[in-house]
Write a protein that holds these residues in place. Structure first.
Motif, PDB file in Angstrom:
ATOM      1  N   ALA A 161       0.935  -1.224   0.216  1.00 16.44           N
ATOM      2  CA  ALA A 161      -0.043  -0.072   0.303  1.00 16.44           C
ATOM      3  C   ALA A 161       0.573   1.386   0.036  1.00 16.44           C
ATOM      4  O   ALA A 161       1.340   1.555   1.117  1.00 16.44           O
ATOM      5  CB  ALA A 161      -0.518   0.013   1.135  1.00 16.44           C
ATOM      6  N   ALA A 162       0.451   2.185  -0.825  1.00 19.38           N
ATOM      7  CA  ALA A 162       2.147   2.991  -1.042  1.00 19.38           C
ATOM      8  C   ALA A 162       0.822   4.176  -1.911  1.00 19.38           C
ATOM      9  O   ALA A 162       0.026   4.242  -2.697  1.00 19.38           O
ATOM     10  CB  ALA A 162       2.943   2.390  -1.852  1.00 19.38           C
ATOM     11  N   GLY A 163       1.248   5.347  -1.680  1.00 18.60           N
ATOM     12  CA  GLY A 163       0.187   6.578  -2.616  1.00 18.60           C
ATOM     13  C   GLY A 163      -0.267   7.412  -2.096  1.00 18.60           C
ATOM     14  O   GLY A 163      -1.302   7.133  -2.404  1.00 18.60           O
ATOM     15  N   CYS A 164       0.227   7.754  -0.936  1.00 16.85           N
ATOM     16  CA  CYS A 164      -0.651   9.509  -0.431  1.00 16.85           C
ATOM     17  C   CYS A 164      -1.208   9.724  -1.174  1.00 16.85           C
ATOM     18  O   CYS A 164      -2.953  10.084  -0.999  1.00 16.85           O
ATOM     19  CB  CYS A 164      -0.441   9.344   0.958  1.00 16.85           C
ATOM     20  N   ASN A 165      -0.711  10.449  -2.139  1.00 12.65           N
ATOM     21  CA  ASN A 165      -0.778  11.762  -3.012  1.00 12.65           C
ATOM     22  C   ASN A 165      -1.020  12.749  -2.216  1.00 12.65           C
ATOM     23  O   ASN A 165      -1.714  13.577  -3.260  1.00 12.65           O
ATOM     24  CB  ASN A 165      -1.582  11.302  -4.188  1.00 12.65           C
ATOM     25  N   GLY A 166      -0.264  13.092  -1.807  1.00 13.16           N
ATOM     26  CA  GLY A 166      -0.791  14.959  -0.744  1.00 13.16           C
ATOM     27  C   GLY A 166      -2.163  14.315   0.484  1.00 13.16           C
ATOM     28  O   GLY A 166      -2.227  15.410   1.242  1.00 13.16           O
ATOM     29  N   VAL A 167      -3.154  13.629   0.420  1.00 15.19           N
ATOM     30  CA  VAL A 167      -3.969  13.673   1.670  1.00 15.19           C
ATOM     31  C   VAL A 167      -4.286  12.733   2.368  1.00 15.19           C
ATOM     32  O   VAL A 167      -4.690  11.189   2.206  1.00 15.19           O
ATOM     33  CB  VAL A 167      -5.031  13.489   0.171  1.00 15.19           C
ATOM     34  N   GLY A 168      -3.018  12.605   3.089  1.00 10.73           N
ATOM     35  CA  GLY A 168      -2.151  11.113   3.794  1.00 10.73           C
ATOM     36  C   GLY A 168      -3.643  10.511   4.828  1.00 10.73           C
ATOM     37  O   GLY A 168      -3.438   8.955   4.457  1.00 10.73           O
ATOM     38  N   ALA A 169      -4.102  11.235   5.330  1.00 17.70           N
ATOM     39  CA  ALA A 169      -5.058  10.974   6.477  1.00 17.70           C
ATOM     40  C   ALA A 169      -5.696   9.867   5.933  1.00 17.70           C
ATOM     41  O   ALA A 169      -6.668   8.991   6.498  1.00 17.70           O
ATOM     42  CB  ALA A 169      -5.330  11.858   7.528  1.00 17.70           C
ATOM     43  N   THR A 170      -6.597  10.379   4.401  1.00 16.62           N
ATOM     44  CA  THR A 170      -7.889   9.890   4.111  1.00 16.62           C
ATOM     45  C   THR A 170      -7.714   9.271   3.365  1.00 16.62           C
ATOM     46  O   THR A 170      -7.941   7.693   3.147  1.00 16.62           O
ATOM     47  CB  THR A 170      -8.380  11.542   3.601  1.00 16.62           C
ATOM     48  N   ASN A 171      -6.184   8.949   2.092  1.00 10.62           N
ATOM     49  CA  ASN A 171      -5.898   8.119   1.194  1.00 10.62           C
ATOM     50  C   ASN A 171      -5.324   7.267   1.682  1.00 10.62           C
ATOM     51  O   ASN A 171      -5.689   5.848   1.160  1.00 10.62           O
ATOM     52  CB  ASN A 171      -5.209   9.096  -0.198  1.00 10.62           C
ATOM     53  N   ALA A 172      -5.138   7.559   2.834  1.00 14.87           N
ATOM     54  CA  ALA A 172      -3.332   6.221   3.486  1.00 14.87           C
ATOM     55  C   ALA A 172      -4.960   5.434   3.934  1.00 14.87           C
ATOM     56  O   ALA A 172      -4.617   4.265   4.157  1.00 14.87           O
ATOM     57  CB  ALA A 172      -2.292   6.706   3.803  1.00 14.87           C
ATOM     58  N   THR A 173      -5.454   5.870   4.678  1.00 17.70           N
ATOM     59  CA  THR A 173      -6.356   4.954   5.262  1.00 17.70           C
ATOM     60  C   THR A 173      -7.518   4.264   4.274  1.00 17.70           C
ATOM     61  O   THR A 173      -7.682   2.968   4.501  1.00 17.70           O
ATOM     62  CB  THR A 173      -8.104   5.780   5.487  1.00 17.70           C
ATOM     63  N   ALA A 174      -7.524   4.799   3.367  1.00 18.45           N
ATOM     64  CA  ALA A 174      -8.392   3.759   1.424  1.00 18.45           C
ATOM     65  C   ALA A 174      -6.993   2.993   1.315  1.00 18.45           C
ATOM     66  O   ALA A 174      -7.723   1.715   1.311  1.00 18.45           O
ATOM     67  CB  ALA A 174      -9.114   5.103   1.102  1.00 18.45           C
ATOM     68  N   ASN A 175      -6.301   3.689   1.160  1.00 15.52           N
ATOM     69  CA  ASN A 175      -4.703   2.044   0.428  1.00 15.52           C
ATOM     70  C   ASN A 175      -5.002   0.824   1.773  1.00 15.52           C
ATOM     71  O   ASN A 175      -5.737   0.341   0.994  1.00 15.52           O
ATOM     72  CB  ASN A 175      -3.795   2.886   1.022  1.00 15.52           C
ATOM     73  N   GLY A 176      -5.189   1.430   2.879  1.00 18.95           N
ATOM     74  CA  GLY A 176      -4.862   0.477   3.706  1.00 18.95           C
ATOM     75  C   GLY A 176      -5.910  -0.254   4.111  1.00 18.95           C
ATOM     76  O   GLY A 176      -5.988  -1.792   4.321  1.00 18.95           O
ATOM     77  N   ILE A 177      -7.130  -0.079   3.684  1.00 20.88           N
ATOM     78  CA  ILE A 177      -8.563  -0.877   3.646  1.00 20.88           C
ATOM     79  C   ILE A 177      -8.458  -1.685   2.684  1.00 20.88           C
ATOM     80  O   ILE A 177      -9.095  -3.275   2.703  1.00 20.88           O
ATOM     81  CB  ILE A 177      -9.832   0.193   3.577  1.00 20.88           C
ATOM     82  N   VAL A 178      -8.578  -1.179   1.380  1.00 19.24           N
ATOM     83  CA  VAL A 178      -8.007  -1.862   0.339  1.00 19.24           C
ATOM     84  C   VAL A 178      -7.603  -2.977   0.463  1.00 19.24           C
ATOM     85  O   VAL A 178      -7.607  -4.519   0.123  1.00 19.24           O
ATOM     86  CB  VAL A 178      -8.056  -1.339  -0.951  1.00 19.24           C
ATOM     87  N   ALA A 179      -6.200  -2.792   1.172  1.00 16.69           N
ATOM     88  CA  ALA A 179      -4.971  -4.022   1.443  1.00 16.69           C
ATOM     89  C   ALA A 179      -5.569  -5.242   2.308  1.00 16.69           C
ATOM     90  O   ALA A 179      -5.007  -6.124   2.045  1.00 16.69           O
ATOM     91  CB  ALA A 179      -3.445  -3.005   2.091  1.00 16.69           C
ATOM     92  N   GLY A 180      -6.197  -4.514   3.327  1.00 13.86           N
ATOM     93  CA  GLY A 180      -6.711  -5.474   3.939  1.00 13.86           C
ATOM     94  C   GLY A 180      -7.174  -6.476   3.270  1.00 13.86           C
ATOM     95  O   GLY A 180      -8.011  -7.451   3.803  1.00 13.86           O
ATOM     96  N   GLU A 181      -8.149  -5.699   2.682  1.00 17.62           N
ATOM     97  CA  GLU A 181      -9.742  -6.717   1.940  1.00 17.62           C
ATOM     98  C   GLU A 181      -9.124  -7.773   1.302  1.00 17.62           C
ATOM     99  O   GLU A 181      -9.244  -8.475   1.205  1.00 17.62           O
ATOM    100  CB  GLU A 181     -10.270  -5.739   1.599  1.00 17.62           C
ATOM    101  N   ARG A 182      -8.437  -7.003   0.134  1.00 17.09           N
ATOM    102  CA  ARG A 182      -7.906  -7.644  -0.767  1.00 17.09           C
ATOM    103  C   ARG A 182      -6.241  -8.817  -0.226  1.00 17.09           C
ATOM    104  O   ARG A 182      -6.236  -9.926  -0.523  1.00 17.09           O
ATOM    105  CB  ARG A 182      -6.319  -7.257  -1.740  1.00 17.09           C
ATOM    106  N   ALA A 183      -5.477  -9.075   0.864  1.00 16.85           N
ATOM    107  CA  ALA A 183      -5.303 -10.083   1.818  1.00 16.85           C
ATOM    108  C   ALA A 183      -6.058 -10.988   1.982  1.00 16.85           C
ATOM    109  O   ALA A 183      -5.408 -11.667   2.238  1.00 16.85           O
ATOM    110  CB  ALA A 183      -3.855  -8.979   2.360  1.00 16.85           C
ATOM    111  N   LEU A 184      -7.498 -10.434   2.537  1.00 15.61           N
ATOM    112  CA  LEU A 184      -8.123 -11.770   2.342  1.00 15.61           C
ATOM    113  C   LEU A 184      -8.317 -12.074   1.143  1.00 15.61           C
ATOM    114  O   LEU A 184      -9.566 -13.043   1.465  1.00 15.61           O
ATOM    115  CB  LEU A 184      -9.179 -11.065   3.900  1.00 15.61           C
ATOM    116  N   GLY A 185      -8.834 -11.951   0.530  1.00 16.80           N
ATOM    117  CA  GLY A 185      -9.517 -12.059  -0.424  1.00 16.80           C
ATOM    118  C   GLY A 185     -10.786 -11.338  -0.641  1.00 16.80           C
ATOM    119  O   GLY A 185     -12.029 -12.274  -1.643  1.00 16.80           O
ATOM    120  N   VAL A 186     -10.975 -10.140  -0.285  1.00 17.17           N
ATOM    121  CA  VAL A 186     -12.410  -9.943  -0.590  1.00 17.17           C
ATOM    122  C   VAL A 186     -11.964  -8.148  -1.423  1.00 17.17           C
ATOM    123  O   VAL A 186     -11.487  -7.759  -1.430  1.00 17.17           O
ATOM    124  CB  VAL A 186     -12.579  -9.604   0.736  1.00 17.17           C
TER     125      VAL A 186
END
Length: 445
Positions: free
Chosen positions: A379-404
């Protein structure tokens, strides 16, 4: 040959974050020691890593998740953030809102609000007060005719999107800020403000109560494929795991990942000493992003020992992921001038803390959540809006790690890959010129 990712550098953070300095000293979790096993190892206890762990526990509460943080929770880039979890597109733009732009804006709003919902759910569950999480909205603030024009155009776009907002006159803006230095403001109610260092600490503590095993002061040295899984090594320990979520944003390149795909930018902030709130009228708790991108972000923070003002401005391009004391000093001098021009009533109130924080951007402003090897998610590339974009990145990374694959994950999957940036030295030359031009264009905003 089994894939081996070896860290070539470890995070270094310029200055002491004022957000951390305002908190009581943290007793860090024990560093990783000896051999352990886990279902998932999350590397990085910032916005992305914490969001990934939270989402994975939502999907499967029985998981054994182990998190490794190179330093102490809150002292990295997340705890150096300005503390806006923004629901609307971040940058105001004078461009007309055609159908393609409207669709893109609505996707951004959906993604941002998905990230915000995860955070708000956690805040409500834990009973955090507004000193940690405050869903109070934000202001975009202008200093002159150009900024006013952008705010008016953006307000028109929000009207077309059906989004709530309110334009403030110069008198109303002065009543808010206690200063006549501003010409207008635009209020939008959906943003949440956080004390970022307190927030990530509270997230980590809450997740530990849900069986997260957290180890601080445990920088990862090596990630090695072992059979169908991975071994993650620190100086004193190893973890055998089936899946890894590498949530270290720009430091992915320290492991040799995303070569030529990330642009590394530092932004800088200063925090004043406490001052008697009677010295400055207006509201005692407010936060404003600039009307023009690359302008000046301001936050007034009320405290028991007095109020403080945070000033964030100045950007530098640093492909080596480090900055020197000179850059911090020059940014601080700029902050002093901006404080003096905006709040003359605070003459003589100096700065207590100055710091810098790293951001990772992609050239085409897309996030990066991908499986770089089987079972190893990045999960990388917050593109300057770290709190929002990095949180979204983490959600997607966690889901994909579990096949969701959720609606947010499908939107990420539809995004183009990050574009390759020019080779050095052209990337650095171009990056510095682009940042300088944008700061010049922002003027005194």
């Amino acid at each position: 040959m089994a894939p081996v990712l070896t860290a070539r550098a470890f995070p270094r953070h310029p200055g002491v974050s004022g957000w951390v300095a305002m908190l009581s000293p943290r007793v860090p979790a024990q560093a990783l020691d000896g051999r352990q096993t886990a279902d998932v190892v999350v590397i990085g206890a910032g916005f992305a890593g914490l969001a990934a762990a939270r989402r994975m526990f939502q999907l499967d509460p029985s998981l054994r998740i182990l998190m490794l943080e190179a330093g102490q929770v809150g002292e990295g880039p997340a705890g150096r953030n300005s503390g806006f979890i923004i629901d609307l597109p971040h940058e105001v733009s004078a461009d007309s809102l055609g159908s393609d732009q409207a669709d893109h804006a609505r996707r951004d709003i959906f993604n941002n609000r998905t990230a915000l919902a995860l955070v708000q759910d956690m805040a409500e569950e834990q009973g955090w007060g507004t000193e940690i999480f405050n869903p109070c909205g934000r202001y975009s603030i202008a200093r002159g005719a150009k900024g006013d024009h952008h705010l008016q155009e953006y307000a028109a776009q929000l009207t077309a999107l059906g989004e709530a907002h309110r334009l403030l006159s110069s008198a109303e803006t002065a009543a808010l800020t206690g200063s006549s230095a501003f010409s207008a403001a635009l209020y939008t109610p959906g943003t949440a403000l956080i004390q970022p260092a307190a927030f990530v600490r509270a997230c980590a503590d809450a997740l530990q109560a849900r069986r997260l095993r957290l180890h601080e002061q445990s920088p990862v040295r090596r990630i090695t494929r072992q059979g169908a899984g991975w071994q993650v090594e620190t100086a004193q320990g190893q973890v055998a795991t089936g899946r890894v979520v590498l949530a270290v944003n720009g430091h992915a390149q320290s492991f040799g990942l995303l070569p030529g795909r990330l642009m590394h930018v530092f932004t800088y902030a200063s925090l004043t000493r406490p001052f008697d709130p009677r010295r400055l009228g207006g509201a005692r708790d407010w936060a404003a992003t600039p009307a023009l991108p690359m302008g000046t972000t301001l936050r007034r923070i009320a405290g028991a020992d007095g109020d403080r003002l945070l000033v964030r401005s100045r950007y530098s391009y640093n492909p080596g992921l480090t900055v020197g004391e000179g850059a911090l000093r020059r940014a601080g001098q700029l902050h002093d001038r901006k404080l003096a021009s905006r709040f003359p009533a605070l003459a003589g109130v100096g700065m207590d803390h100055r710091w810098g924080g790293a951001m990772a951007l992609t050239w085409n402003s897309v996030p990066v959540v991908e499986e770089v090897e089987p079972g190893l998610w990045l999960a990388a590339g917050c593109n300057g809006v770290g709190a929002t974009n990095a949180t979204a990145n983490g959600i997607v990374a966690g889901e994909r790690a579990l096949g969701v694959l959720s609606a947010l994950g499908r939107d990420y999957a539809a995004a183009p890959p990050p574009k390759r940036i020019p080779p050095e030295p052209f990337a650095t030359i171009g990056g510095k010129v682009a940042l300088g031009w944008k700061e010049w264009r922002a003027g005194d905003e």
